[in-house]
Scaffold this motif. Structure first.
Motif, PDB file in Angstrom:
ATOM      1  N   SER A  43      13.715 -32.708 -10.953  1.00 27.94           N
ATOM      2  CA  SER A  43      13.081 -31.682 -11.773  1.00 27.94           C
ATOM      3  C   SER A  43      13.010 -30.354 -11.045  1.00 27.94           C
ATOM      4  O   SER A  43      12.908 -30.311  -9.817  1.00 27.94           O
ATOM      5  CB  SER A  43      11.658 -32.135 -12.132  1.00 27.94           C
ATOM      6  OG  SER A  43      10.908 -31.060 -12.638  1.00 27.94           O
ATOM      7  N   ASN A  96       3.694 -31.089 -23.091  1.00 34.14           N
ATOM      8  CA  ASN A  96       4.845 -30.198 -23.192  1.00 34.14           C
ATOM      9  C   ASN A  96       4.766 -29.311 -24.432  1.00 34.14           C
ATOM     10  O   ASN A  96       4.252 -29.721 -25.480  1.00 34.14           O
ATOM     11  CB  ASN A  96       6.151 -31.015 -23.207  1.00 34.14           C
ATOM     12  CG  ASN A  96       6.545 -31.491 -21.812  1.00 34.14           C
ATOM     13  OD1 ASN A  96       7.021 -32.585 -21.648  1.00 34.14           O
ATOM     14  ND2 ASN A  96       6.341 -30.662 -20.796  1.00 34.14           N
ATOM     15  N   LEU A  97       5.305 -28.101 -24.296  1.00 32.16           N
ATOM     16  CA  LEU A  97       5.133 -27.079 -25.322  1.00 32.16           C
ATOM     17  C   LEU A  97       5.778 -27.412 -26.663  1.00 32.16           C
ATOM     18  O   LEU A  97       5.130 -27.314 -27.712  1.00 32.16           O
ATOM     19  CB  LEU A  97       5.695 -25.753 -24.797  1.00 32.16           C
ATOM     20  CG  LEU A  97       5.616 -24.555 -25.747  1.00 32.16           C
ATOM     21  CD1 LEU A  97       4.167 -24.260 -26.119  1.00 32.16           C
ATOM     22  CD2 LEU A  97       6.257 -23.315 -25.114  1.00 32.16           C
ATOM     23  N   THR A 107      -2.826 -23.524 -27.900  1.00 26.37           N
ATOM     24  CA  THR A 107      -3.476 -22.855 -26.767  1.00 26.37           C
ATOM     25  C   THR A 107      -2.388 -22.359 -25.830  1.00 26.37           C
ATOM     26  O   THR A 107      -1.550 -23.165 -25.381  1.00 26.37           O
ATOM     27  CB  THR A 107      -4.395 -23.842 -26.017  1.00 26.37           C
ATOM     28  OG1 THR A 107      -5.389 -24.316 -26.925  1.00 26.37           O
ATOM     29  CG2 THR A 107      -5.056 -23.168 -24.827  1.00 26.37           C
ATOM     30  N   ARG A 119      10.270 -20.081 -19.160  1.00 23.74           N
ATOM     31  CA  ARG A 119      10.939 -21.284 -18.708  1.00 23.74           C
ATOM     32  C   ARG A 119      12.387 -21.310 -19.179  1.00 23.74           C
ATOM     33  O   ARG A 119      12.751 -20.561 -20.103  1.00 23.74           O
ATOM     34  CB  ARG A 119      10.234 -22.536 -19.264  1.00 23.74           C
ATOM     35  CG  ARG A 119       8.800 -22.745 -18.742  1.00 23.74           C
ATOM     36  CD  ARG A 119       8.761 -23.111 -17.284  1.00 23.74           C
ATOM     37  NE  ARG A 119       7.396 -23.391 -16.833  1.00 23.74           N
ATOM     38  CZ  ARG A 119       6.536 -22.470 -16.422  1.00 23.74           C
ATOM     39  NH1 ARG A 119       6.893 -21.178 -16.431  1.00 23.74           N
ATOM     40  NH2 ARG A 119       5.331 -22.811 -16.007  1.00 23.74           N
ATOM     41  N   ASP A 175       0.973 -24.400 -12.960  1.00 21.23           N
ATOM     42  CA  ASP A 175       2.021 -23.624 -13.636  1.00 21.23           C
ATOM     43  C   ASP A 175       2.541 -22.511 -12.744  1.00 21.23           C
ATOM     44  O   ASP A 175       1.793 -21.953 -11.935  1.00 21.23           O
ATOM     45  CB  ASP A 175       1.445 -22.979 -14.910  1.00 21.23           C
ATOM     46  CG  ASP A 175       1.567 -23.904 -16.112  1.00 21.23           C
ATOM     47  OD1 ASP A 175       2.129 -25.012 -15.935  1.00 21.23           O
ATOM     48  OD2 ASP A 175       1.109 -23.547 -17.188  1.00 21.23           O
TER      49      ASP A 175
HETATM   50  C1  WQD Z   1       6.107 -24.798 -20.719  1.00 22.22           C
HETATM   51  C2  WQD Z   1       5.371 -23.459 -20.859  1.00 22.22           C
HETATM   52  C3  WQD Z   1       3.099 -23.532 -20.142  1.00 22.22           C
HETATM   53  C4  WQD Z   1       1.682 -26.227 -23.300  1.00 22.22           C
HETATM   54  C5  WQD Z   1       7.161 -29.742 -17.201  1.00 22.22           C
HETATM   55  C6  WQD Z   1       7.650 -30.409 -15.966  1.00 22.22           C
HETATM   56  C7  WQD Z   1       9.146 -30.315 -15.911  1.00 22.22           C
HETATM   57  C8  WQD Z   1       9.740 -30.921 -17.136  1.00 22.22           C
HETATM   58  C9  WQD Z   1       9.168 -30.244 -18.388  1.00 22.22           C
HETATM   59  C10 WQD Z   1      10.538 -33.164 -16.961  1.00 22.22           C
HETATM   60  C11 WQD Z   1       4.496 -23.131 -19.673  1.00 22.22           C
HETATM   61  C12 WQD Z   1       3.171 -23.241 -21.631  1.00 22.22           C
HETATM   62  C13 WQD Z   1       2.510 -25.443 -22.506  1.00 22.22           C
HETATM   63  C14 WQD Z   1       0.626 -25.616 -24.031  1.00 22.22           C
HETATM   64  C15 WQD Z   1       1.267 -23.486 -23.142  1.00 22.22           C
HETATM   65  N1  WQD Z   1       9.516 -32.315 -17.099  1.00 22.22           N
HETATM   66  N2  WQD Z   1       2.292 -24.101 -22.436  1.00 22.22           N
HETATM   67  N3  WQD Z   1       0.463 -24.268 -23.925  1.00 22.22           N
HETATM   68  O1  WQD Z   1       5.098 -27.420 -17.273  1.00 22.22           O
HETATM   69  O2  WQD Z   1       7.160 -25.912 -17.551  1.00 22.22           O
HETATM   70  O3  WQD Z   1       7.486 -28.370 -17.145  1.00 22.22           O
HETATM   71  O4  WQD Z   1       7.743 -30.348 -18.342  1.00 22.22           O
HETATM   72  O5  WQD Z   1      11.640 -33.136 -17.382  1.00 22.22           O
HETATM   73  O6  WQD Z   1       9.586 -31.007 -14.755  1.00 22.22           O
HETATM   74  O7  WQD Z   1       7.125 -29.702 -14.860  1.00 22.22           O
HETATM   75  O8  WQD Z   1       6.574 -27.601 -19.327  1.00 22.22           O
HETATM   76  O9  WQD Z   1       6.217 -27.605 -21.750  1.00 22.22           O
HETATM   77  O10 WQD Z   1       4.240 -28.111 -20.225  1.00 22.22           O
HETATM   78  O11 WQD Z   1       5.122 -25.787 -20.380  1.00 22.22           O
HETATM   79  O12 WQD Z   1       1.088 -22.265 -23.066  1.00 22.22           O
HETATM   80  O13 WQD Z   1      -0.154 -26.251 -24.767  1.00 22.22           O
HETATM   81  O14 WQD Z   1       4.505 -23.538 -21.990  1.00 22.22           O
HETATM   82  O15 WQD Z   1       2.076 -22.752 -19.521  1.00 22.22           O
HETATM   83  O16 WQD Z   1       4.539 -21.732 -19.467  1.00 22.22           O
HETATM   84  P1  WQD Z   1       6.482 -27.234 -17.764  1.00 22.22           P
HETATM   85  P2  WQD Z   1       5.496 -27.348 -20.478  1.00 22.22           P
END
Ligand code: WQD
Length: 363
Positions: A126, A200-201, A217, A232, A296
């Motif tokens: 990752s 995940n978003l 959120t 991202r 983050d």
């Molecule tokens: C993406 C963006 C959040 C949720 C992780 C792992 C990575 C991969 C994918 C394995 C960020 C923002 C999110 C929410 C938000 N895993 N967000 N509100 O943390 O970049 O990566 O998942 O394959 O290895 O580290 O992904 O989707 O959680 O966040 O604002 O309710 O969306 O702050 O900027 P992340 P994410």
């Protein structure tokens, strides 16, 4: 005789899409999954997509006896190891569970492979191993420094495998550093369905669009990014699956180990995704800003050139494809929701595009 590939965690989000890509590339595939984060009907959905019977066993990748039985039953040529926990917030809340799932299971699997003479693995790593990058885009030789237990667990896994590569009669290993997988198979039959909300978003955008959540959120609105929200590198899960096939082929045909980023090489903010998802779903996505989320980073996106050079890998699908396929997956079983008629806004080339004049852009 086509090679036989063992997928640990093969019923999960990335695993199930890689299963389809491998079968379509002519491989025999065996799935192991403990179904702790995958629905039990995924194998039958895979059978529907591929038109082939699916071999799937309810096995935990850390169950040594069960692994021996699997390796004694099937002539495995290579393993793709997906089985792991991946949520950053959950890793901060319970590091021990992450180390057990992501490190102990990997070591157990490696010992079983040694016992049965299997010495090729594609390892699901990752971009979190880079932590907060010093510069962007991120190349593979960027400093490795985790910011959360999940990133540490992936980094340690890479180190264990690097030792195996360097030993006499070493293994052939493909380490794939995923950026942000998103989207779903075009059939809408498989997609990202975390049983335990990994935070995940993309799945959360769908739940707000379906009115299952009142608002999204957004963690942080004051990052040093153009709109203040986190950036991202989102990569379509079907492109990611294709990358696994190309990594395996590099191991099986050329015995060439490699560590590569799998990303699109483009950064998109949270608000970019909100806007795209609204267009695709035809639904308004209300949101509220909250403080930054622990673990983050402000921005992360890949330099994808090494995967292109070594594996001839390029992610072709764009953000619109990811959101549209996600919405189809999230709503296929629910006729109340349909894809909107909206079409992707044409990509505006940066001027001056060689050989083009402003008149070319008049629509
Ligand atoms: C993406 C963006 C959040 C949720 C992780 C792992 C990575 C991969 C994918 C394995 C960020 C923002 C999110 C929410 C938000 N895993 N967000 N509100 O943390 O970049 O990566 O998942 O394959 O290895 O580290 O992904 O989707 O959680 O966040 O604002 O309710 O969306 O702050 O900027 P992340 P994410």
């Amino acid at each position: 005789m086509p090679a036989t590939i063992l997928l640990t965690g093969g019923a999960g989000f990335i695993g199930s899409h890689t299963y389809v890509a491998l079968v379509e590339a002519g491989y025999q595939v065996v799935i192991l999954d403990n179904f702790s984060n995958a629905a039990r009907d995924v194998p039958e959905r895979l059978a529907q997509i591929t038109g082939h019977a699916v071999i799937a066993h309810d096995v935990d990748a850390g169950d040594s006896l069960a692994l021996d039985a699997v390796f004694e039953t099937y002539a495995i040529d290579a393993v793709v190891h997906f089985a792991a926990k991946k949520s950053v917030p959950q890793s901060l809340a319970n590091p021990q569970r992450f180390f057990n799932a992501n490190i102990v299971s990997l070591l157990t699997l490696m010992r079983a492979m040694e016992r049965h003479g299997v010495n090729r693995m594609v390892y699901s790593s990752s971009a979190t191993v880079y932590g907060a990058p010093e510069s962007l885009p991120i190349p593979e030789h960027a400093p490795l420094r985790y910011t959360n237990p999940y990133g540490l667990s992936k980094l340690l896994g890479e180190q264990f495998l690097n030792q195996k590569i360097r030993q006499p009669q070493g293994w052939d290993v493909g380490v794939l550093r995923y950026f942000n997988p998103a989207g779903a198979h075009v059939s809408g039959l498989i997609g990202e369905a975390p049983l335990s909300n990994g935070g995940n978003l993309m799945p959360l955008l769908a739940r707000v669009a379906k009115k299952e959540l009142p608002f999204l959120t957004i963690f942080g609105q004051n990052y040093g990014t153009p709109d203040g929200t986190g950036i991202r590198d989102y990569i379509h899960v079907c492109d990611l699956a294709k990358g696994h096939v190309q990594s395996l082929e590099k191991l099986l045909r050329h015995r060439q180990s490699h560590t590569v980023n799998l990303g699109k090489g483009e950064g998109h903010s949270v608000l970019d995704l909100v806007k795209t998802y609204e267009k695709v779903s035809g639904q308004t996505i209300p949101y509220r800003f909250q403080d930054r989320r622990a673990g983050d980073v402000a921005a992360s996106f890949a330099d994808p050139s090494m995967a292109a050079d070594l594996l001839d890998f390029r992610a072709e699908r764009n953000l619109w494809d990811m959101c549209q396929s996600s919405w189809r997956w999230e709503t296929l079983s629910d006729p109340a929701w349909q894809l909107s008629e909206a079409k992707p806004t044409p990509r505006i080339l940066k001027m001056p595009a060689a050989g083009l004049s402003p008149q070319d852009f008049r629509h």
